[in-house]
Design a protein around this motif. Structure first.
Motif, mmCIF file in Angstrom:
data_model
loop_
_atom_site.group_PDB
_atom_site.id
_atom_site.type_symbol
_atom_site.label_atom_id
_atom_site.label_comp_id
_atom_site.label_asym_id
_atom_site.label_seq_id
_atom_site.Cartn_x
_atom_site.Cartn_y
_atom_site.Cartn_z
ATOM 1 N N SER A 1 70.151 77.691 46.452
ATOM 2 C CA SER A 1 70.800 76.566 47.122
ATOM 3 C C SER A 1 72.053 77.054 47.824
ATOM 4 O O SER A 1 72.912 77.692 47.210
ATOM 5 C CB SER A 1 71.168 75.475 46.103
ATOM 6 O OG SER A 1 71.913 74.443 46.725
ATOM 7 N N SER B 1 72.673 72.432 41.846
ATOM 8 C CA SER B 1 71.788 72.340 40.684
ATOM 9 C C SER B 1 70.396 71.868 41.066
ATOM 10 O O SER B 1 70.139 71.432 42.195
ATOM 11 C CB SER B 1 72.384 71.373 39.653
ATOM 12 O OG SER B 1 72.210 70.040 40.077
ATOM 13 N N ASP B 2 69.506 71.898 40.089
ATOM 14 C CA ASP B 2 68.139 71.432 40.306
ATOM 15 C C ASP B 2 68.051 69.916 40.414
ATOM 16 O O ASP B 2 66.986 69.379 40.747
ATOM 17 C CB ASP B 2 67.234 71.923 39.164
ATOM 18 C CG ASP B 2 67.095 73.440 39.152
ATOM 19 O OD1 ASP B 2 67.309 74.059 40.212
ATOM 20 O OD2 ASP B 2 66.799 74.001 38.079
ATOM 21 N N ARG C 1 67.263 75.958 49.671
ATOM 22 C CA ARG C 1 67.746 74.695 50.215
ATOM 23 C C ARG C 1 69.135 74.893 50.830
ATOM 24 O O ARG C 1 69.929 75.685 50.324
ATOM 25 C CB ARG C 1 67.816 73.630 49.115
ATOM 26 C CG ARG C 1 66.463 73.318 48.492
ATOM 27 C CD ARG C 1 66.537 72.227 47.445
ATOM 28 N NE ARG C 1 67.350 72.605 46.289
ATOM 29 C CZ ARG C 1 68.552 72.131 46.008
ATOM 30 N NH1 ARG C 1 69.140 71.257 46.820
ATOM 31 N NH2 ARG C 1 69.214 72.512 44.919
ATOM 32 N N SER D 1 69.174 68.220 42.693
ATOM 33 C CA SER D 1 68.969 67.904 44.113
ATOM 34 C C SER D 1 67.780 68.680 44.681
ATOM 35 O O SER D 1 67.764 69.024 45.859
ATOM 36 C CB SER D 1 70.230 68.235 44.913
ATOM 37 O OG SER D 1 70.566 69.608 44.760
ATOM 38 N N SER D 2 66.776 68.926 43.856
ATOM 39 C CA SER D 2 65.680 69.826 44.216
ATOM 40 C C SER D 2 64.878 69.405 45.446
ATOM 41 O O SER D 2 64.179 70.233 46.045
ATOM 42 C CB SER D 2 64.728 69.982 43.029
ATOM 43 O OG SER D 2 64.230 68.718 42.623
ATOM 44 N N TYR D 3 64.967 68.129 45.865
ATOM 45 C CA TYR D 3 64.213 67.687 47.038
ATOM 46 C C TYR D 3 65.133 67.370 48.219
ATOM 47 O O TYR D 3 64.734 66.741 49.182
ATOM 48 C CB TYR D 3 63.363 66.458 46.684
ATOM 49 C CG TYR D 3 62.200 66.226 47.625
ATOM 50 C CD1 TYR D 3 61.220 67.201 47.818
ATOM 51 C CD2 TYR D 3 62.077 65.026 48.325
ATOM 52 C CE1 TYR D 3 60.161 66.987 48.687
ATOM 53 C CE2 TYR D 3 61.017 64.800 49.191
ATOM 54 C CZ TYR D 3 60.066 65.782 49.368
ATOM 55 O OH TYR D 3 59.004 65.573 50.233
#
Length: 244
Positions: free
Chosen positions: A133, A224-225, A174, A227-229
């Motif tokens: 990220s 962090s994960d 990302r 906000s994975s999308y």
């Protein structure tokens, strides 16, 4: 639960202000952090205070060779990099009539070119890590007008974020931008403009300036994960100013 447990992060401009807040938040959440800055005294002091989870590297973010050295230090100390926060930046409160070409180019180099160099440098390390990220700190002035030099480079960070997000999505990387408004940092609370800031705060819909930790919470979310999308997007934290 530590949201960044086992992750390796780089935070530029991490010796003070918002950068320092991001570093502290990341360490609290379990990350290993390489903080960079030209402020050697402040950077080394912070790294010493926070202990073995932190390394300080003196870096000129406008130089590609410095970026390579930072990546190498991060990998040697902690492993492949999964998080990059492009936080370093400057502003000059000058009108277009007063701003010199030299000053303008300095702002562009630090605020814009450094973000390009950072993204480009960290890609191979993030590929080793299986993704990552990138969080680019823009400004509310990346959405609305403000001082020349600062405004245009913060708009550029927003644009580069979108371009990079599209090209790196297939690699599991990302890229998002954060757009703070007025933040309570030493520059604001102890500088010459304290009274002006207090007066300005009255016109913010939430009637106050933000604390650095509030911005750090947003940066943590994007790192962090959780906000994975989310990628290629603007995340605004300005107390409602750009909604006016």
């Amino acid at each position: 639960m530590n949201k960044l447990e086992g992750k390796v992060a780089i935070v530029t401009g991490g010796a003070r202000g918002m950068g320092e807040s991001h570093v502290r938040k990341f360490v609290d959440e379990g990350a290993k952090v390489v903080l960079t800055d030209l402020n050697e005294e402040g950077g080394r002091a912070l790294a010493e205070e926070l202990g073995e989870s932190v390394r300080f590297v003196r870096q000129d973010v406008t130089k590609a060779e410095d970026w390579q050295a930072v990546i190498e230090e991060a990998e040697a100390a902690f492993g492949p990099v999964q998080i990059l926060v492009n936080n370093a930046g400057i502003s000059m409160a000058k009108t277009i009539f007063d701003l010199t070409e030299e000053e303008y180019r300095k702002i562009v180099d630090i605020n814009q070119i450094s973000v390009f160099l950072g993204i480009k440098a960290v890609i191979p390390s993030m590929q080793k890590a299986g993704g990552g990220s990138i969080v680019n700190i823009s400004s509310m002035n990346g959405l609305v007008g403000g001082a020349p030099g600062y405004t245009d480079t913060k708009f550029a960070v927003r644009g580069l974020t979108k371009a990079a997000a599209l090209q790196l999505a297939g690699l599991g990387i990302r890229v998002n931008s954060v757009h703070p408004g007025v933040i309570e940092t030493p520059m604001v609370t102890k500088g010459d403009a304290v009274d002006q800031i207090k007066e300005f705060a009255k016109h913010i819909p939430l009637k106050r300036v933000a604390k650095s930790e509030e911005v750090s919470n947003m940066v943590l979310f994007l790192a962090s994960d959780d906000s994975s999308y989310s990628t290629g997007s603007e995340f605004v934290i300005d107390g409602g100013l750009t909604a006016m």
